[in-house]
Every structure is written in C-alpha cells, then in structure tokens.
Write a protein that holds these residues in place. Structure first.
Motif, PDB file in Angstrom:
ATOM      1  N   LYS A 159     -33.939   1.781 -59.461  1.00 41.25           N
ATOM      2  CA  LYS A 159     -33.063   0.822 -58.895  1.00 41.25           C
ATOM      3  C   LYS A 159     -32.300  -0.299 -59.601  1.00 41.25           C
ATOM      4  CE  LYS A 159     -35.037   1.372 -54.458  1.00 41.25           C
ATOM      5  NZ  LYS A 159     -36.085   1.079 -53.048  1.00 41.25           N
ATOM      6  N   THR A 184     -31.600   5.844 -53.833  1.00 42.76           N
ATOM      7  CA  THR A 184     -32.449   5.894 -52.783  1.00 42.76           C
ATOM      8  C   THR A 184     -33.806   6.626 -53.359  1.00 42.76           C
ATOM      9  OG1 THR A 184     -31.293   7.723 -51.644  1.00 42.76           O
ATOM     10  CG2 THR A 184     -30.870   5.612 -50.644  1.00 42.76           C
ATOM     11  N   LYS A 221     -35.598  -1.393 -42.173  1.00 43.24           N
ATOM     12  CA  LYS A 221     -34.775  -0.475 -42.827  1.00 43.24           C
ATOM     13  C   LYS A 221     -33.741  -1.066 -43.721  1.00 43.24           C
ATOM     14  CE  LYS A 221     -34.463   2.815 -38.613  1.00 43.24           C
ATOM     15  NZ  LYS A 221     -33.423   3.525 -37.964  1.00 43.24           N
ATOM     16  N   ARG A 222     -33.458  -0.491 -44.800  1.00 46.45           N
ATOM     17  CA  ARG A 222     -32.324  -0.766 -45.785  1.00 46.45           C
ATOM     18  C   ARG A 222     -30.943  -0.735 -44.993  1.00 46.45           C
ATOM     19  NH1 ARG A 222     -31.995   2.124 -51.608  1.00 46.45           N
ATOM     20  NH2 ARG A 222     -29.811   1.676 -51.452  1.00 46.45           N
ATOM     21  N   GLN A 223     -30.181  -1.667 -45.148  1.00 44.27           N
ATOM     22  CA  GLN A 223     -28.963  -1.439 -44.486  1.00 44.27           C
ATOM     23  C   GLN A 223     -27.807  -1.580 -45.409  1.00 44.27           C
ATOM     24  OE1 GLN A 223     -28.680  -0.615 -41.447  1.00 44.27           O
ATOM     25  NE2 GLN A 223     -30.585  -1.186 -40.283  1.00 44.27           N
ATOM     26  N   ASP A 224     -27.941  -1.380 -46.641  1.00 44.68           N
ATOM     27  CA  ASP A 224     -26.547  -1.164 -47.488  1.00 44.68           C
ATOM     28  C   ASP A 224     -26.049  -0.210 -47.587  1.00 44.68           C
ATOM     29  OD1 ASP A 224     -29.321  -0.687 -49.057  1.00 44.68           O
ATOM     30  OD2 ASP A 224     -27.791   0.149 -50.202  1.00 44.68           O
ATOM     31  N   ASP A 236     -37.771   4.101 -49.815  1.00 42.47           N
ATOM     32  CA  ASP A 236     -36.506   3.893 -48.786  1.00 42.47           C
ATOM     33  C   ASP A 236     -36.633   4.658 -47.433  1.00 42.47           C
ATOM     34  OD1 ASP A 236     -35.399   1.915 -50.502  1.00 42.47           O
ATOM     35  OD2 ASP A 236     -34.794   3.446 -51.673  1.00 42.47           O
ATOM     36  N   ARG A 254     -40.144  -3.992 -49.330  1.00 43.14           N
ATOM     37  CA  ARG A 254     -39.121  -4.450 -48.209  1.00 43.14           C
ATOM     38  C   ARG A 254     -39.839  -4.233 -46.831  1.00 43.14           C
ATOM     39  NH1 ARG A 254     -36.084  -0.427 -48.868  1.00 43.14           N
ATOM     40  NH2 ARG A 254     -37.293   0.263 -47.074  1.00 43.14           N
ATOM     41  N   MET A 287     -27.420   3.423 -48.680  1.00 48.92           N
ATOM     42  CA  MET A 287     -28.437   3.704 -47.544  1.00 48.92           C
ATOM     43  C   MET A 287     -27.656   4.393 -46.358  1.00 48.92           C
ATOM     44  SD  MET A 287     -31.639   3.909 -47.532  1.00 48.92           S
ATOM     45  CE  MET A 287     -32.402   5.237 -46.285  1.00 48.92           C
TER      46      MET A 287
END
Ligand code: FHN
Length: 481
Positions: free
Chosen positions: A249, A256, A45-48, A280, A42, A51
C-alpha cells in the motif's frame, strides 16, 4: 515436502469453501476486544476512489496460466481428475522434473492484444492473472528466480505484455500471487526447528523481493490477490502478512489486497481475532456463493468470489468430460447472484499451452459478453438492493434504480416485488426496448409487475424507478453503497 500435499489440500478446501473465514466473522463487543498488532488495519468498508472502482467493476476474469497447461492433467499416460494446476502433487512429480517443463514453454499462438480484445468483448472490467502459481514458475522475468519465462524458449515477458494489452483496452489488471512456492527449497509448511525458521525467513525475504519487483515493474497493477497462504508457517508469521499489506500500500497508493493474505497475531485468517475483516475485501467464496436469504451479513463488507467453468479446474485440463461443465447461463446466474449480494465475481479461464483459449471458453466469453452489452448497466456499479429475494431471480441496485434480473418467468406473467417500508415503486421499464410495464400495488409494500405476453427467451432485466421516503430501519441500509 511431498507427503504434506494431501493435508494441505484438505485445509485448502476448508479455506476455499470459506468455512475457516466464516467462523471468524463474529464481531466481539468493543470492550472485550483483544489487543492485536497484526489485526485489521481498518474497520468498515474502504470508501476511497480506488476501492470504489474495485467495487464498481463487479465483473472480472481470472487467468490461470503456467507450466501445468503443458501436461493439461495428464502425466505418464495417466489422466488425473484433480485440478490440473495441482498435477505435480497428484502425480508426485519432484520439483526439478516438473520445472523441466519450462523447456517446452513456447506459446506460439499467444497474442496479448487478442486476449485483451476477448476480455473487452466479454464485458469484464478487470483481469486477475497468475503471476506465479504454487509450482513457482513466474510469468515475468523475475531476477530472484531461475524459473521464469525468461529461461524458456519463449523468453518474452508475458505478464508485461498482458498488463499493457489489458490496460490499453481500459481493463484493470490484478495480480494473483501464490506465497506457497514448490520451486523454492526454503519454503516450509510449518516451523518446527531453528533451521526451519532460518530457511523460512530467507523465503519471506525472497517473497518480499518478488512482490516489490512486481510493484516496481508494473505500477499500473490495481490489486494483489494472495493465495497459498493457509500453511502453519504463515499463520505463525502473521506479522509478515500485515507487513506485506502495508508495504504494497505504501508502494502503490490505492492498491487493494484480498483477505486471504492475512493472518493476525494468533494465526486467525481473513477475519482477525476480534471478528474484523483483514485486507480490503473478503476472498473466501471460491466455487460457491453466499445464500441470498440466509447470508446477508456479507453485504456489510466488500467481497469477491471466484469460480471455475468446470467443477474444479483452474489451469488448462485437456479433458473436460471428467466433470460437469457449467453452461453460459449458469455462469451468468452466478455473476448476477454475487452482485445482488454486494460482491464481485471473477470467472476463471485456463488458457492452453499454445496460448489460445479452448472453444468452450471462447463461446462462454461471447455469450456472456453479448448479455453484458445489453444489460451491463444492471451489473457495473450496482450492489445489494435491500429487498427480499424473489423466486423469479435477483435484484441489483444503483441509487434509486433497482434492476430485476429475471431468470424464471412465473406462469402468471406477474413479477412480485416486495419493498421495504418507505420505499415506493414509481415505474417499471423493460431494459431491452424501453417498454413501460403495468405495475399494480397489491398490498402494502407489495407490487405486481406485469410482463408482456411475448416469449422472453434469455434472462432479461426490468428496471424499477423507486423513491425512498425515510430510513425505516432497514438494517442493511449501510450496505447499499
Ligand atoms: O490451490 C489453488 C487453486 O489452484 C486455485 O488457484 C484457486 C483459485 O482461487 N486457489 C487455490 C485453492 O484455494
């Protein structure tokens, strides 16, 4: 195997100091990118939610607990000053002899609930536990190894007890896992022959099995933090590191994973051959931190640093007089420093073999905990402010609230705040007591915040309310989330 320890340790130091990772963080122009099968999963930044929780937690504790706690840095009457968890290597102890320490593993003072209460009081939001360090001893009863808590006089599943106790206190649990395993004869530092390849493939299957076992047995785990991944054997098998990231995952949605696990098609670690972060969050800042003025690039990705209280002891060492030991204030400053640059900080504890913590660690937990109780609002959920650093300390930020965490009070009693264009300071309040402070605009975008005249003692926090008119080209604005 033994004669490789020294070179591994040098390379490990390079990884630990982040030299390896930092060199690789230059992003190539998109049209020059190298096609990769095992590069970053990816971009950005991961935004889920998971995270965001990882990021908002900001402050964690590390637990290094294994057989090395028993000798505590001493072998055959000699004290070794190197890291206690590496004693097997320093004292050149063969694996079978080292693993006999299992007969002495009986931590009669171990009380998971007490550990969790201590962590809660310290204000940590997560704890990273060594499920298995380089020695190979497992803190859970793994059915794939004979070197586990189940084969010791203690017998009980320590990891299971800890996961439950921390979770009951609302603390997230992260698993430290060393891929390098000195107890397994199939481990290879490099792959130089067909035999190496066959043995190492068996080792990778064993590791997959242990990881799946951990994910199934302890499904509330929030993070896997890989270590012992710097050897050529692993760099030649970048596919496997990508596979592990995907496998975990899939098994644990939201989990993470740190960058230290990963190697790409060309053996590049942390950042792939195109300069993109793998995993991540970046995890190369070990016992050091990015420079708050020069290294602002770190605010573009998530990262987590970890540190020891003495210079370099992760596992329990019986003699802390062999190196400098940080004061609680110095530890606190490093936590604040990391958060001010958009990172997390994990402070390490090396419990004794009997399951208790040494007095210095208990005292540190108390002192940091009472500060967090008063000022934790300036740490949890906070990040990089976008403002240039000043000598009095560090800024952290949550939306329109900027926290000035003051470590050095200037003689003038006035704290300089230099804002970015378009950002206006509305008021300044002492967090402890709520007193409003006088704010004077001295020049464009620069203010003086006047401190009360009484003695201030410990580091304190001034909370600024700000308003941002428009984005005037702050190049790190993306990092403010
Ligand atoms: O060799 C290990 C060391 O013992 C410790 O576990 C640290 C923690 O980050 N990691 C390795 C060195 O980078």
């Amino acid at each position: 195997m033994k004669n490789k320890f020294l070179s591994i340790f040098f390379f490990l130091t390079l990884c630990a100091t982040g030299v390896v990772a930092q060199k690789q963080s230059q992003v190539l122009p998109a049209d020059l990118e190298i096609p990769l099968r095992y590069g970053a999963e990816r971009l950005g930044k991961r935004q889920d939610a998971a995270m965001r929780k990882f990021r908002d937690n900001r402050f964690g504790a590390f637990i290094h607990w294994g057989l090395y706690a028993i000798p505590g840095g001493e072998w055959n009457g000699k004290i070794y000053s190197g890291a206690a968890e590496w004693l097997k290597a320093w004292a050149k102890v063969p694996a079978d002899e080292w693993l006999k320490l299992m007969d002495q593993w009986n931590p009669t003072k171990f009380n998971a609930k007490e550990w969790a209460k201590m962590a809660k009081k310290m204000g940590v939001k997560y704890v990273k536990i060594t499920t298995k360090h380089h020695e190979g001893f497992c803190l859970w009863p793994s059915k794939y190894s004979q070197y586990t808590v189940a084969q010791t006089p203690y017998k009980k599943d320590i990891l299971g007890e800890l996961v439950k106790a921390y979770n009951d206190e609302g603390i997230d649990v992260h698993f430290y896992f060393s891929v390098m395993d000195w107890s397994n004869p199939d481990y290879r530092y490099d792959i130089r022959s067909e035999e190496d390849s066959v043995a190492f493939n068996r080792f990778l299957t064993f590791t997959d099995n242990q990881l799946k076992e951990l994910a199934i047995r302890y499904p509330t785990v929030k993070d896997f933090w890989f270590d012992g991944t710097w050897d050529t054997s692993i760099k030649k098998n970048g596919w496997w590191t990508a596979h592990v990231e995907r496998m975990l995952k899939e098994m644990l949605p939201g989990v993470t994973i740190n960058s230290r696990l990963r190697a790409d098609d060309y053996g590049q670690r942390h950042f792939d051959s195109n300069g993109h972060l793998m995993g991540d969050y970046e995890s190369a800042y070990e016992r050091r931190l990015p420079d708050p003025v020069k290294d602002l690039k770190v605010t573009r990705w998530d990262w987590e640093a970890c540190m020891t209280i003495p210079e370099n002891q992760w596992g329990y060492h019986k003699d802390w007089s062999i190196s400098y030991v940080k004061t609680p204030l110095e530890v606190l400053e490093r936590i604040v420093h990391a958060v001010s640059m958009g990172g997390n900080m994990v402070v390490n504890f090396g419990p004794q073999a009997d399951g208790d913590f040494r007095p210095e660690e208990k005292e540190l937990a108390e002192t940091v905990g009472s500060w967090m109780k008063k000022y934790g609002e300036s740490i949890y959920g906070c990040g990089y402010s976008g403002l240039p650093k000043q000598d009095w300390g560090y800024y952290t930020r949550k939306g329109d609230e900027i926290y000035m965490i003051v470590f050095n009070v200037p003689y003038s009693g006035k704290l300089v705040v230099r804002t970015t264009k378009g950002l206006q300071l509305l008021n300044a309040i002492m967090m402890d007591g709520g007193r409003e402070l006088e704010v004077a605009e001295t020049t464009n975008n620069e203010y003086n915040v006047s401190l009360p005249s009484q003695k201030l003692g410990e580091p304190f926090v001034v909370k600024l309310k700000v308003t941002e008119k428009a984005d005037k080209g702050n190049k790190y604005k993306d990092a403010l989330t």
